[in-house]
Design a protein around this motif. Structure first.
Motif, PDB file in Angstrom:
ATOM      1  N   ASN B 238       0.857  -1.189   0.000  1.00 30.94           N
ATOM      2  CA  ASN B 238       0.000   0.000   0.000  1.00 30.94           C
ATOM      3  C   ASN B 238       0.881   1.222   0.000  1.00 30.94           C
ATOM      4  OD1 ASN B 238      -2.668  -1.270   0.391  1.00 30.94           O
ATOM      5  ND2 ASN B 238      -1.791  -1.929   2.341  1.00 30.94           N
ATOM      6  N   ILE B 239       0.700   2.074  -0.989  1.00 31.80           N
ATOM      7  CA  ILE B 239       1.420   3.357  -0.971  1.00 31.80           C
ATOM      8  C   ILE B 239       0.389   4.438  -0.698  1.00 31.80           C
ATOM      9  CG2 ILE B 239       2.842   4.955  -2.271  1.00 31.80           C
ATOM     10  CD1 ILE B 239       4.035   2.736  -3.736  1.00 31.80           C
ATOM     11  N   VAL B 240       0.578   5.142   0.399  1.00 29.61           N
ATOM     12  CA  VAL B 240      -0.440   6.090   0.880  1.00 29.61           C
ATOM     13  C   VAL B 240       0.151   7.486   0.974  1.00 29.61           C
ATOM     14  CG1 VAL B 240      -1.957   6.628   2.804  1.00 29.61           C
ATOM     15  CG2 VAL B 240      -1.572   4.256   2.183  1.00 29.61           C
ATOM     16  N   LYS B 241      -0.624   8.455   0.513  1.00 29.80           N
ATOM     17  CA  LYS B 241      -0.183   9.840   0.649  1.00 29.80           C
ATOM     18  C   LYS B 241      -0.586  10.351   2.015  1.00 29.80           C
ATOM     19  CE  LYS B 241       0.392  11.917  -3.860  1.00 29.80           C
ATOM     20  NZ  LYS B 241       0.776  10.682  -4.459  1.00 29.80           N
ATOM     21  N   ALA B 242       0.344  11.100   2.628  1.00 27.56           N
ATOM     22  CA  ALA B 242       0.032  11.635   3.956  1.00 27.56           C
ATOM     23  C   ALA B 242       0.607  13.036   4.091  1.00 27.56           C
ATOM     24  CB  ALA B 242       0.605  10.730   5.039  1.00 27.56           C
ATOM     25  N   GLN B 243       0.077  13.757   5.066  1.00 26.13           N
ATOM     26  CA  GLN B 243       0.607  15.093   5.336  1.00 26.13           C
ATOM     27  C   GLN B 243       1.545  15.052   6.546  1.00 26.13           C
ATOM     28  OE1 GLN B 243      -2.314  18.235   5.945  1.00 26.13           O
ATOM     29  NE2 GLN B 243      -1.072  19.255   4.390  1.00 26.13           N
ATOM     30  N   VAL B 244       2.676  15.708   6.425  1.00 26.23           N
ATOM     31  CA  VAL B 244       3.644  15.703   7.521  1.00 26.23           C
ATOM     32  C   VAL B 244       3.220  16.719   8.578  1.00 26.23           C
ATOM     33  CG1 VAL B 244       6.047  16.033   8.162  1.00 26.23           C
ATOM     34  CG2 VAL B 244       5.452  15.094   5.915  1.00 26.23           C
ATOM     35  N   ILE B 245       3.074  16.217   9.814  1.00 26.87           N
ATOM     36  CA  ILE B 245       2.734  17.120  10.911  1.00 26.87           C
ATOM     37  C   ILE B 245       4.009  17.507  11.669  1.00 26.87           C
ATOM     38  CG2 ILE B 245       1.366  17.410  12.999  1.00 26.87           C
ATOM     39  CD1 ILE B 245      -0.266  17.091  10.443  1.00 26.87           C
ATOM     40  N   ASP B 246       4.786  16.449  12.043  1.00 20.96           N
ATOM     41  CA  ASP B 246       6.030  16.696  12.748  1.00 20.96           C
ATOM     42  C   ASP B 246       7.082  15.716  12.228  1.00 20.96           C
ATOM     43  OD1 ASP B 246       8.139  17.052  14.415  1.00 20.96           O
ATOM     44  OD2 ASP B 246       6.903  17.171  16.246  1.00 20.96           O
ATOM     45  N   ILE B 252       2.274  11.947  11.162  1.00 24.43           N
ATOM     46  CA  ILE B 252       1.678  12.322   9.879  1.00 24.43           C
ATOM     47  C   ILE B 252       0.168  12.224   9.999  1.00 24.43           C
ATOM     48  CG2 ILE B 252       3.630  11.618   8.470  1.00 24.43           C
ATOM     49  CD1 ILE B 252       2.271   8.978   7.979  1.00 24.43           C
ATOM     50  N   ARG B 253      -0.482  12.720   8.990  1.00 25.19           N
ATOM     51  CA  ARG B 253      -1.937  12.663   8.972  1.00 25.19           C
ATOM     52  C   ARG B 253      -2.396  12.042   7.656  1.00 25.19           C
ATOM     53  NH1 ARG B 253      -4.456  18.039  10.773  1.00 25.19           N
ATOM     54  NH2 ARG B 253      -3.708  17.281  12.788  1.00 25.19           N
ATOM     55  N   ILE B 254      -3.208  10.964   7.754  1.00 26.27           N
ATOM     56  CA  ILE B 254      -3.746  10.307   6.551  1.00 26.27           C
ATOM     57  C   ILE B 254      -5.248  10.565   6.526  1.00 26.27           C
ATOM     58  CG2 ILE B 254      -4.127   8.108   5.386  1.00 26.27           C
ATOM     59  CD1 ILE B 254      -1.660   7.012   6.788  1.00 26.27           C
ATOM     60  N   GLU B 271       4.402  19.467   4.342  1.00 27.98           N
ATOM     61  CA  GLU B 271       4.480  18.905   2.985  1.00 27.98           C
ATOM     62  C   GLU B 271       3.762  17.565   2.907  1.00 27.98           C
ATOM     63  OE1 GLU B 271       8.716  20.591   1.216  1.00 27.98           O
ATOM     64  OE2 GLU B 271       8.557  18.546   1.977  1.00 27.98           O
ATOM     65  N   THR B 272       3.555  17.098   1.646  1.00 28.30           N
ATOM     66  CA  THR B 272       2.975  15.766   1.453  1.00 28.30           C
ATOM     67  C   THR B 272       4.099  14.757   1.348  1.00 28.30           C
ATOM     68  OG1 THR B 272       1.478  16.950   0.002  1.00 28.30           O
ATOM     69  CG2 THR B 272       1.174  14.574   0.165  1.00 28.30           C
ATOM     70  N   CYS B 273       3.907  13.585   1.981  1.00 24.03           N
ATOM     71  CA  CYS B 273       4.889  12.522   1.836  1.00 24.03           C
ATOM     72  C   CYS B 273       4.170  11.237   1.458  1.00 24.03           C
ATOM     73  CB  CYS B 273       5.676  12.317   3.137  1.00 24.03           C
ATOM     74  SG  CYS B 273       4.664  11.574   4.440  1.00 24.03           S
ATOM     75  N   SER B 274       4.962  10.203   1.070  1.00 21.69           N
ATOM     76  CA  SER B 274       4.379   8.901   0.759  1.00 21.69           C
ATOM     77  C   SER B 274       4.884   7.886   1.753  1.00 21.69           C
ATOM     78  CB  SER B 274       4.782   8.452  -0.634  1.00 21.69           C
ATOM     79  OG  SER B 274       4.154   9.253  -1.605  1.00 21.69           O
ATOM     80  N   ILE B 275       3.992   7.047   2.235  1.00 23.04           N
ATOM     81  CA  ILE B 275       4.430   5.965   3.113  1.00 23.04           C
ATOM     82  C   ILE B 275       3.943   4.643   2.551  1.00 23.04           C
ATOM     83  CG2 ILE B 275       4.575   7.351   5.203  1.00 23.04           C
ATOM     84  CD1 ILE B 275       1.733   5.127   5.292  1.00 23.04           C
ATOM     85  N   ALA B 276       4.679   3.590   2.872  1.00 23.51           N
ATOM     86  CA  ALA B 276       4.317   2.260   2.404  1.00 23.51           C
ATOM     87  C   ALA B 276       3.871   1.433   3.592  1.00 23.51           C
ATOM     88  CB  ALA B 276       5.509   1.586   1.729  1.00 23.51           C
ATOM     89  N   LEU B 277       2.914   0.538   3.337  1.00 27.26           N
ATOM     90  CA  LEU B 277       2.344  -0.276   4.394  1.00 27.26           C
ATOM     91  C   LEU B 277       2.084  -1.655   3.814  1.00 27.26           C
ATOM     92  CD1 LEU B 277       1.522   0.455   7.279  1.00 27.26           C
ATOM     93  CD2 LEU B 277      -0.744   1.033   6.420  1.00 27.26           C
ATOM     94  N   PRO B 349       8.435   5.107   5.424  1.00 25.06           N
ATOM     95  CA  PRO B 349       8.449   6.295   4.563  1.00 25.06           C
ATOM     96  C   PRO B 349       9.233   5.981   3.289  1.00 25.06           C
ATOM     97  CG  PRO B 349       9.364   6.733   6.759  1.00 25.06           C
ATOM     98  CD  PRO B 349       9.288   5.259   6.607  1.00 25.06           C
ATOM     99  N   LEU B 350       8.730   6.490   2.181  1.00 24.11           N
ATOM    100  CA  LEU B 350       9.419   6.301   0.913  1.00 24.11           C
ATOM    101  C   LEU B 350      10.038   7.604   0.480  1.00 24.11           C
ATOM    102  CD1 LEU B 350       6.738   4.249  -1.006  1.00 24.11           C
ATOM    103  CD2 LEU B 350       8.838   3.404   0.033  1.00 24.11           C
ATOM    104  N   GLU B 351      11.129   7.504  -0.241  1.00 26.80           N
ATOM    105  CA  GLU B 351      11.722   8.746  -0.747  1.00 26.80           C
ATOM    106  C   GLU B 351      10.754   9.358  -1.748  1.00 26.80           C
ATOM    107  OE1 GLU B 351      12.808   5.889  -2.063  1.00 26.80           O
ATOM    108  OE2 GLU B 351      13.076   6.161  -4.213  1.00 26.80           O
TER     109      GLU B 351
END
Lengths: 299, 356, 263
Positions: B238-246, B252-254, B271-277, B349-351
């Motif tokens: 699962n690659i999910v877009k999230a917002q970085v809080i800290d 992060i916030r999904i 900023e927006t980041c991508s995380i894998a699950l 977290p993914l680059e």
């Protein structure tokens, strides 16, 4: 995949269930009728006629009469010309096909060669005879060039286009392309991986050739050579246009016989035709057997 | 000193760089897979090791010997091809004997060795059959016997199972692995099937665009993918877009719900980041404290036999989770509202994705 | 792996020489008619010769008739065999190979004996019946190539699936033939047609022995009587053959078409 005829009959639209098969047979009647009238019956007529005499009785006398020196020599010369042009055409055609398929030449050469071969293999007949007369005849381009540039008189050296070797040379013009056309797809069947597998198992180029290539393609080579042989044996127009009646070939003899019964025995003419058909049939049968055999391996 | 040492190997066709700076050390007896999509350069690299392609730069050493400029028939390497490449004019036994004949072994030695090899691949009864009389799986086993007959120091396999049926593929895969372990032969295996690579290899080289993306054991590659490509190519993800809080805390916030990752993030706050699950890291059950909880609705349930794959939607995001089939409890239904649970350590977290 | 390219290039060079030199020689010879200079007079003589025009026209018409008759005979037969009577396939294919086995001269010999004025089916009596006999002979000669072209074309379009799909959609047999089958084999038929044209135009044996005013016998006559015109004719014949083959390739490049039959 073969399907039972009943299942296929279901495909028809309006035919009643009772007689679906006779409908389908009707569809091929014209073809078989045509084949009968214009292929099978004429040939059968000649074949049967070869075994009959003027009164209609069965006889083998016609076949015996074939052993007359004139006719034997005609067969002999035809066999020689056909064999020579078949072997020459096979060898040179093979080298050309090999060069273009596996020789690492530029890619565009192959379609060019195939197209040209298609043209050249159909360029047999009277025009081909003219072309070679213009090239190697007494006043031909090559003959005069050899004289003027190298001081070499071709005809004084014993060459003559209107001869056995001249005809063979001319025949090569459609024999070589025929070999190229048939052999090129066969060479395609030689998978690249076989060469690589052989190499990685330690074989050099000659080992690969000897143990893999030759065993795989010799049926195609031999079979196509036989096809070339039959092709040359039955040729009329080129020989007629080049050597006319000077070279005593079976086809020329038969031509004269059809024109004007030069043998003074129509049934002998049938026997002559029968002899031709037997020779071409045997060669072609061998070609087909060899071809099926090689296709089985390369499946 | 590694048994197979590949240093700085490169291959270009004209302007196009097919293999870029390939470095690899392989120990004796190791099973290495080159894994990647079509066109990533894995087959070209293999063919350079075999000698069918000349390297534009770099060296290949086998057992201390520099083979970079040797012909393929001088390297004592065995190769199995995708299309089997059995010689059609020879029986199975003659195929297997080919390399031994070339090496001028005695007739008795050859006979014994061929019998051994056919027994090894469990096909002694096919000795006098021709390739066209054999199935794909049988042909490939004979091809393997042929490659091993000469006792090569290295075995190369170029997608050997791709042309086979699924069932045959799985059976042959296990046989191959067992054989390799028993014989202890150093093996390089090229494939685009990640299941094959993961199940058979000691180490996997994941390749893309001529480059090595990651090198490691199957366990490492799967659980600690280093790049986005490796993460998405190996296994489902699962690659999910999230917002970085800290970023420093990994908060992060999904889709408006707060989630904690066990790692720092490279993006800045806001900023927006991508995380894998991984699907198997997500559960519908609550394992206790310390886990993330997000709410969503079930969109799709696929019953795959041993595994039940459930697709849950939250807002615009989809998260897949896998769970084992339990005969006692039927799978959930579409439309059900559920809570997803996963540990912070499983949030990878993914680059940032490369620009298009 | 580097490979020695000398052999292939040498083979190609020798092949090119053997095949191109006669063409060049013929062309050169045909231009030599006017002493001391090159001119196209031989071509002018040939093209303005009424015999040339008549015989070329005769052979062209014969070729077209052969193509039409051959298509009408071959296409439905090939379709039928594929769809309804696969068991007859070996027999039909055997028959289509016979013209390659039985030399043309034997065939025409048989025709003359079987269909002369004293037989059941007298065809050599009048000119128009002999012409029909001639066309039938040509169809026989072209049969292997036409059948193979059409059969390959049908195989490439998977006739059975198309027919079944059309029937599911409600089409009757005639609709299927005209709107589904014929358009898709038209290209294969064209390639067979051009090959037939090339064969018929230069054909000598049949035309000569059946005594018809075709192009083949005309060529032979000119060869016996003139010096430079035969070369011009040879070049013309070559150009015509080349055009036919070239047109086949044009159609063969069409992705809808089938592959060429080998002669």
């Amino acid at each position: 995949m073969e399907q039972p005829l009943e299942a296929l009959a279901g495909v028809s639209v309006a035919a009643p269930r009772r007689v679906p098969i006779s409908w389908a047979w009707l569809g091929v009647v014209p073809f078989f009728a045509f084949a009968l009238l214009f292929l099978l019956l004429p040939t059968a007529y000649l074949v049967i006629g070869a075994f009959q005499d003027a009164d209609g009785h069965w006889t083998l006398a016609n076949l015996a009469d074939l052993w007359e020196p004139n006719i034997v020599s005609a067969y002999w010369i035809s066999l020689e010309v056909s064999a020579a042009s078949a072997l020459g055409g096979a060898t040179l055609g093979f080298m050309l096909a090999w060069a273009v398929v596996l020789g690492g030449l530029p890619r565009w050469l192959r379609p060019a060669l195939m197209t040209f071969s298609g043209v050249a293999s159909n360029f047999a007949g009277i025009p081909l005879a003219f072309a070679f007369l213009a090239t190697l005849g007494r006043a031909g381009l090559v003959t005069t060039l050899l004289q003027s540039v190298f001081g070499f008189n071709l005809y004084r050296a014993g060459f003559n286009i209107l001869s056995f070797w001249g005809l063979t040379l001319t025949y090569l013009y459609f024999q070589i392309p025929l070999m190229v056309l048939i052999l090129t797809p066969a060479l395609d069947g030689l998978k690249r991986e076989w060469r690589e597998a052989a190499t990685i198992l330690g074989a050099g180029p000659w080992g690969y050739w000897r143990q893999i290539v030759i065993p795989i393609i010799w049926p195609s080579l031999l079979g196509t050579t036989l096809l070339l042989f039959a092709n040359a044996f039955g040729a009329v127009a080129t020989a007629y246009g080049l050597t006319g009646s000077t070279l005593n070939l079976v086809t020329i003899l038969l031509y004269a016989q059809v024109r004007g019964d030069v043998l003074h025995n129509p049934h002998l003419g049938y026997a002559l035709a029968l002899g031709m058909v037997v020779i071409t049939a045997v060669s072609n049968a061998a070609y087909i057997i060899l071809r099926t055999r090689s296709e089985r391996w390369l499946r | 000193m590694a048994f197979l040492a590949i240093e700085n190997l490169r291959k270009s066709f004209g302007e196009h760089q097919v293999v870029q700076r390939f470095d690899l050390s392989v120990e004796r007896g190791e099973f290495i897979s080159f894994l990647g999509p079509s066109g990533c350069g894995k087959t070209t690299t293999l063919r350079m090791i075999a000698g069918f392609e000349t390297a534009t730069a770099g060296t290949v050493h086998i057992d201390g010997r520099d083979v970079t400029h040797l012909q393929p028939n001088q390297r004592n390497v065995g190769m199995v091809f995708q299309s089997y490449a059995l010689f059609p004019n020879m029986t199975a036994a003659q195929n297997v004997a080919f390399g031994l004949k070339v090496a001028r072994k005695s007739a008795d030695d050859i006979k014994a060795r061929v019998a051994d090899m056919l027994r090894l691949v469990k096909l002694p009864q096919l000795a006098d059959r021709y390739p066209y009389q054999m199935s794909g799986g049988q042909q490939q086993r004979i091809a393997l016997a042929r490659a091993l007959a000469t006792s090569p120091q290295l075995l190369l396999l170029d997608e050997p199972l791709s042309a086979l049926d699924a069932k045959v593929r799985v059976a042959l895969r296990e046989e191959l692995k067992g054989l390799q372990r028993d014989l202890g032969i150093t093996t390089i295996y090229v494939t685009h099937d990640q299941e094959e690579a993961l199940s058979m290899s000691d180490r996997v080289v994941v390749m893309s665009d001529g480059r090595i993306e990651q090198l490691g054991t199957p366990f490492d590659i799967y659980n600690q993918p280093r790049t986005r490509f490796v993460a998405s190519f190996v296994g489902t993800l699962n690659i999910v877009k999230a917002q970085v809080i800290d970023a420093g805390q990994g908060a992060i916030r999904i889709e408006g719900q707060d989630v904690k990752a066990a790692r720092q993030l490279s993006e800045k706050n806001g900023e927006t980041c991508s995380i894998a699950l991984r699907p198997e890291a997500v559960s519908l059950q609550d394992p206790g404290n310390g886990c993330n909880r997000v709410k969503g609705t079930i969109e799709e349930v696929s019953f795959l036999g041993a595994i039940v794959r459930i697709k849950v939607g939250l807002g615009d995001t989809r998260i897949m989770l896998d769970r084992f089939n339990n005969p006692g409890s039927p799978p959930p239904v579409r439309g059900e509202a559920v809570t997803l649970h996963f540990a912070p350590e499983d949030v990878l977290p993914l680059e940032p994705a490369p620009p298009l | 792996m580097k490979r020695n390219r000398l052999g292939p290039w040498l083979a190609l060079a020798l092949g090119a020489a053997y095949f191109l030199v006669p063409l060049i020689a013929t062309l050169e010879f045909s231009l030599r008619i006017r002493r001391g200079t090159y001119s196209l007079d031989a071509y002018a003589n040939v093209l303005s010769d009424p015999s040339f025009q008549q015989t070329f026209l005769f052979s062209t018409v014969a070729a077209v008739a052969t193509i039409v008759a051959g298509t009408v005979l071959v296409v439905p037969t090939a379709y039928w065999i594929r769809l309804r009577l696969p068991r007859m396939r070996p027999y039909v294919e055997f028959i289509t190979l016979l013209p390659l086995v039985i030399p043309a001269i034997v065939l025409v010999f048989g025709y003359l004996k079987l269909y002369n004025s004293s037989s059941i089916l007298p065809m050599t009596g009048a000119a128009w019946t002999t012409n029909i006999l001639l066309v039938c002979g040509y169809v026989t000669l072209a049969l292997p190539y036409m059948y193979r072209a059409v059969d390959t074309g049908l195989r490439a379009i998977d006739v059975r699936s198309l027919t079944e799909a059309a029937e599911c959609l409600g089409a009757g047999r005639v609709t299927i033939m005209t709107q589904v089958i014929f358009p898709n084999v038209r290209v294969a038929v064209m390639s067979g047609a051009f090959l037939t044209f090339a064969i018929v135009i230069g054909e000598f044996t049949f035309a000569s022995l059946l005594d018809r005013p075709a192009f083949g016998p005309y060529l032979q006559l000119v060869g016996a009587n003139r010096a430079y015109e035969p070369s011009a004719l040879a070049i013309i014949a070559f150009v015509v053959t080349w055009a036919c083959m070239g047109l086949i390739q044009v159609f063969a490049r069409d992705p809808r078409s089938a592959s060429l039959p080998t002669p």
